[in-house]
Scaffold this motif. Structure first.
Motif, PDB file in Angstrom:
ATOM      1  N   ILE A 194       0.827  -1.205   0.000  1.00 36.91           N
ATOM      2  CA  ILE A 194       0.000   0.000   0.000  1.00 36.91           C
ATOM      3  C   ILE A 194       0.867   1.262   0.000  1.00 36.91           C
ATOM      4  CG2 ILE A 194      -1.620   1.323   1.410  1.00 36.91           C
ATOM      5  CD1 ILE A 194      -2.832  -1.466   2.141  1.00 36.91           C
ATOM      6  N   ALA A 214       0.530   4.009  -2.917  1.00 37.81           N
ATOM      7  CA  ALA A 214       0.162   5.388  -2.600  1.00 37.81           C
ATOM      8  C   ALA A 214       1.171   6.377  -3.189  1.00 37.81           C
ATOM      9  CB  ALA A 214       0.062   5.563  -1.087  1.00 37.81           C
ATOM     10  N   PHE A 234      -7.244   5.389   0.122  1.00 38.14           N
ATOM     11  CA  PHE A 234      -7.157   4.056  -0.463  1.00 38.14           C
ATOM     12  C   PHE A 234      -8.574   3.491  -0.557  1.00 38.14           C
ATOM     13  CE2 PHE A 234      -5.869  -0.377  -0.837  1.00 38.14           C
ATOM     14  CZ  PHE A 234      -4.728  -0.273  -1.608  1.00 38.14           C
ATOM     15  N   LEU A 273      -8.674   2.828  -6.644  1.00 34.24           N
ATOM     16  CA  LEU A 273      -7.999   1.634  -7.156  1.00 34.24           C
ATOM     17  C   LEU A 273      -8.495   1.299  -8.561  1.00 34.24           C
ATOM     18  CD1 LEU A 273      -8.008  -0.572  -3.945  1.00 34.24           C
ATOM     19  CD2 LEU A 273      -6.061   0.592  -4.953  1.00 34.24           C
ATOM     20  N   LEU A 327      -3.127   7.374   5.822  1.00 31.05           N
ATOM     21  CA  LEU A 327      -4.044   7.166   4.704  1.00 31.05           C
ATOM     22  C   LEU A 327      -5.439   6.868   5.214  1.00 31.05           C
ATOM     23  CD1 LEU A 327      -1.908   4.830   2.412  1.00 31.05           C
ATOM     24  CD2 LEU A 327      -2.576   7.150   1.872  1.00 31.05           C
ATOM     25  N   PHE A 356      -8.765   4.681   4.514  1.00 25.81           N
ATOM     26  CA  PHE A 356      -9.095   3.430   3.829  1.00 25.81           C
ATOM     27  C   PHE A 356     -10.602   3.261   3.744  1.00 25.81           C
ATOM     28  CE2 PHE A 356      -4.777   2.719   5.054  1.00 25.81           C
ATOM     29  CZ  PHE A 356      -4.271   1.843   4.120  1.00 25.81           C
TER      30      PHE A 356
END
Length: 149
Positions: free
Chosen positions: A82, A86, A94, A99, A123, A125
């Motif tokens: 990840i 990134a 994320f 994605l 980040l 998620f």
């Protein structure tokens, strides 16, 4: 060289032998299909997998295990990956949309985060599933987690 001068290479073409055009043709009468039986008839259609009465391969081979019809397939990302993803794509969140836009998953794939590796960047998620260790590591790095159904 002009179009009307073009000819196939020597020996590359030959006259095909026509079936069922009399005994003198060499393939007359039964048209190379033999004398009797279903295969000699004009309406013969061969069923896929038919082995002439012999026990079919899919029934001869022993069956093993169990295929769960309710199994959920995930596209797995490790914490170590990840960080690189990134940086490469400039992602601060994320999420499934990010994605998909970057070509890392298809539209219908589900994403799961596993705790293999380390994460240092903060980040956000938004994924379908993640392990407890991954959740703890993300929150320790200052990130946030949201489960999407």
């Amino acid at each position: 060289m002009k179009l009307h001068n073009l000819k196939p290479a020597e020996g590359s073409t030959h006259k095909e032998k026509r079936l069922g055009r009399g005994e003198a043709s060499g393939k007359g009468g039964t048209s190379t299909k033999g004398n009797k039986g279903a295969q000699s008839h004009a309406s013969f259609k061969n069923k896929i997998g038919h082995e002439g009465g012999q026990m079919p391969i899919q029934r001869r081979v022993p069956k093993r295990g169990f295929k769960n019809p309710d199994r959920v397939e995930y596209r797995v990302f490790n914490l170590g990956q990840i960080e690189q993803i990134a940086e490469k794509y400039g992602i601060s969140e994320f999420s499934l949309e990010n994605l998909y836009i970057n070509g890392l998953i298809s539209r219908t794939e589900k994403v799961k985060i596993l705790a293999n590796g380390e994460i240092k960047t903060k980040l956000a998620f938004k994924v379908n599933a993640l392990s407890e260790k991954a959740k703890a590591a993300i929150e320790a790095a200052g990130g946030s987690v949201e489960i999407v159904k």
